[in-house]
Design a protein around this motif. Structure first.
Motif, short mmCIF file in Angstrom:
data_model
loop_
_atom_site.label_atom_id
_atom_site.label_comp_id
_atom_site.label_asym_id
_atom_site.label_seq_id
_atom_site.Cartn_x
_atom_site.Cartn_y
_atom_site.Cartn_z
N ILE A 62 0.78 -1.19 -0.08
CA ILE A 62 0.16 -0.21 -0.02
C ILE A 62 0.77 1.36 -0.29
CG2 ILE A 62 -1.81 1.28 1.16
CD1 ILE A 62 -2.71 -1.43 2.31
N PRO A 63 0.73 2.36 -0.86
CA PRO A 63 1.48 3.28 -1.01
C PRO A 63 1.48 4.16 0.23
CG PRO A 63 -0.26 3.56 -2.51
CD PRO A 63 -0.08 2.09 -2.09
N VAL A 64 2.53 5.05 0.40
CA VAL A 64 2.47 5.78 1.76
C VAL A 64 2.70 7.36 0.89
CG1 VAL A 64 3.75 6.61 3.70
CG2 VAL A 64 3.61 4.49 3.28
N ILE A 65 1.97 8.30 1.47
CA ILE A 65 2.04 9.62 0.83
C ILE A 65 2.36 10.69 1.92
CG2 ILE A 65 1.00 11.43 -0.65
CD1 ILE A 65 -0.39 9.11 -2.35
N GLN A 66 3.00 11.48 1.95
CA GLN A 66 3.36 12.51 2.92
C GLN A 66 2.49 13.62 2.69
OE1 GLN A 66 5.68 12.15 5.55
NE2 GLN A 66 6.20 9.95 4.72
N VAL A 67 1.76 14.06 3.70
CA VAL A 67 1.07 15.24 3.23
C VAL A 67 1.06 16.15 4.36
CG1 VAL A 67 -0.66 14.01 2.13
CG2 VAL A 67 -0.96 14.13 4.46
N GLU A 68 0.58 17.47 4.13
CA GLU A 68 0.78 18.64 5.08
C GLU A 68 -0.37 18.79 6.02
OE1 GLU A 68 -1.00 18.59 2.20
OE2 GLU A 68 -0.07 20.38 0.99
N ARG A 69 -1.12 17.82 6.22
CA ARG A 69 -2.20 18.12 7.08
C ARG A 69 -1.74 17.72 8.58
NH1 ARG A 69 -2.63 13.22 8.97
NH2 ARG A 69 -2.50 11.30 7.66
N GLY A 70 -2.38 18.13 9.68
CA GLY A 70 -2.01 17.75 10.84
C GLY A 70 -2.03 16.37 11.32
N GLY A 71 -1.53 15.77 12.38
CA GLY A 71 -1.83 14.36 12.70
C GLY A 71 -0.97 13.49 12.34
N ASP A 88 -13.32 29.20 3.89
CA ASP A 88 -12.75 30.32 3.83
C ASP A 88 -13.11 30.60 5.48
OD1 ASP A 88 -11.76 32.96 4.48
OD2 ASP A 88 -12.37 33.51 2.39
N LEU A 89 -12.16 30.33 6.38
CA LEU A 89 -12.55 30.50 7.74
C LEU A 89 -12.40 31.91 8.09
CD1 LEU A 89 -10.43 27.50 9.48
CD2 LEU A 89 -12.81 27.51 8.55
N ARG A 90 -11.78 32.76 7.64
CA ARG A 90 -11.68 34.17 7.95
C ARG A 90 -13.28 34.58 7.40
NH1 ARG A 90 -5.97 35.94 5.73
NH2 ARG A 90 -6.77 35.02 4.00
N ARG A 91 -13.73 34.56 6.35
CA ARG A 91 -14.99 34.83 6.09
C ARG A 91 -16.07 34.44 6.83
NH1 ARG A 91 -15.71 33.64 -0.17
NH2 ARG A 91 -16.12 31.58 0.62
N MET A 92 -16.00 33.26 7.45
CA MET A 92 -16.91 32.67 8.36
C MET A 92 -16.83 33.06 9.59
SD MET A 92 -16.54 28.58 6.63
CE MET A 92 -18.21 27.93 7.73
N LYS A 133 -12.16 3.94 17.67
CA LYS A 133 -12.01 5.22 16.65
C LYS A 133 -12.87 4.87 15.56
CE LYS A 133 -9.43 9.10 15.29
NZ LYS A 133 -7.91 9.65 15.38
N ILE A 134 -13.79 5.56 15.13
CA ILE A 134 -14.47 5.38 14.01
C ILE A 134 -14.43 6.40 12.82
CG2 ILE A 134 -16.64 6.56 14.80
CD1 ILE A 134 -18.36 4.32 13.23
N ALA A 135 -13.71 7.74 13.13
CA ALA A 135 -13.57 8.67 12.20
C ALA A 135 -12.44 9.53 12.74
CB ALA A 135 -14.71 9.63 12.12
N SER A 136 -11.48 9.87 11.71
CA SER A 136 -10.32 10.60 11.95
C SER A 136 -10.25 11.88 11.40
CB SER A 136 -9.20 9.89 11.29
OG SER A 136 -9.08 8.45 11.81
N LEU A 137 -9.63 12.89 11.93
CA LEU A 137 -9.65 14.35 11.30
C LEU A 137 -8.09 14.70 11.07
CD1 LEU A 137 -12.55 14.24 12.87
CD2 LEU A 137 -12.35 16.46 13.62
N GLY A 138 -7.98 15.47 10.07
CA GLY A 138 -6.74 15.92 9.85
C GLY A 138 -6.90 17.30 9.12
N LEU A 139 -6.46 18.50 9.49
CA LEU A 139 -6.56 19.66 8.73
C LEU A 139 -5.42 20.48 8.40
CD1 LEU A 139 -9.76 21.48 10.61
CD2 LEU A 139 -9.83 20.65 8.02
N ARG A 140 -5.18 21.24 7.20
CA ARG A 140 -4.47 22.19 7.19
C ARG A 140 -5.34 23.53 6.81
NH1 ARG A 140 1.44 22.73 7.57
NH2 ARG A 140 1.76 24.76 6.40
N VAL A 141 -4.44 24.57 7.46
CA VAL A 141 -5.14 26.15 7.19
C VAL A 141 -4.15 26.72 6.43
CG1 VAL A 141 -5.99 28.01 8.21
CG2 VAL A 141 -6.89 25.92 9.03
N ARG A 142 -4.13 27.58 5.40
CA ARG A 142 -3.66 28.22 4.35
C ARG A 142 -4.16 29.58 4.27
NH1 ARG A 142 -0.60 24.89 0.43
NH2 ARG A 142 0.50 23.83 2.34
#
Length: 207
Positions: A62-71, A88-92, A133-142
């Motif tokens: 199974i491939p492994v991909i590096q990403v910029e999200r947290g976690g 757009d979190l600022r707008r919200m 655990k049934i659901a995972s979260l990982g975010l990035r804000v730019r």
């Protein structure tokens, strides 16, 4: 309230989807509508920016991909519902913590609609049922805009989770919706319910 575009993308490869998400985030301006993408990925491990190699126990083919999200590291595969939130979190007027809380509440509400009692954990982002655990979260804000998002185990092959320490926790039990309900679950139906729950928690009108 600004417009929300929700795209049901089906089963799509991870890398091109990641690049499309980055492109939208990089090119958006104050008038760009917010988008939520609901989709599934072929089997892939993704390693968050703080990810440690020792949590990849035996990725195998199974491939492994590096990403910029947290976690840390997680697994995506067919039968898992992934939701990417390009907002757009600022707008919200939303902070990152408020967005995470809204995502967790949306998942709890969705699971409650299947009579499954779930809850977040204050010290470990995600949503849990009886400690599993049934659901995972990982975010990035730019530039004040979010991308990446959440992954809900619906009806999938759970074996690849045994090849990693999910989210960096050794021995963390993972569970999926199909194991918790008597009737078969449709990922399309789950996606529709998730969209409604996210719209409600984030203050967008129902579709």
């Amino acid at each position: 309230m600004s417009e929300l575009i929700v795209r049901a993308l089906g089963l799509v490869d991870y890398q091109p989807t990641l690049e499309a998400m980055r492109k939208l985030t990089a090119e958006r301006d104050a008038d760009t509508p917010d988008e939520i993408w609901l989709l599934q990925h072929p089997a892939v491990f993704t390693q968050g920016q703080a990810g440690k190699a020792e949590h990849l126990l035996a990725p195998g083919d199974i491939p492994v991909i590096q990403v910029e999200r947290g976690g840390q590291v997680t697994y995506h595969g067919p039968g898992q519902l992934v939701g990417y939130l390009m907002l757009d979190l600022r707008r919200m007027g939303l902070g990152v913590r408020e967005l995470v809380t809204a995502m967790e509440r949306s998942l709890v509400d969705l699971l409650a609609s299947y009579d499954v009692e779930a809850a977040p954990k204050p010290d470990a982002p995600g949503v849990y049922v009886n400690g599993a655990k049934i659901a995972s979260l990982g975010l990035r804000v730019r530039r004040g805009c979010s991308f990446h998002g959440l992954a809900l185990n619906v009806d999938m092959d759970m074996q690849p989770f045994q090849r990693i320490n999910p989210c960096g926790y050794s021995g963390l039990q993972m569970v999926q919706l199909s194991e918790l309900v008597a009737q078969p679950v449709s990922i399309e139906e789950v996606a529709q319910r998730l969209e409604q729950a996210l719209r409600k928690q984030l203050g967008f009108p129902q579709a």
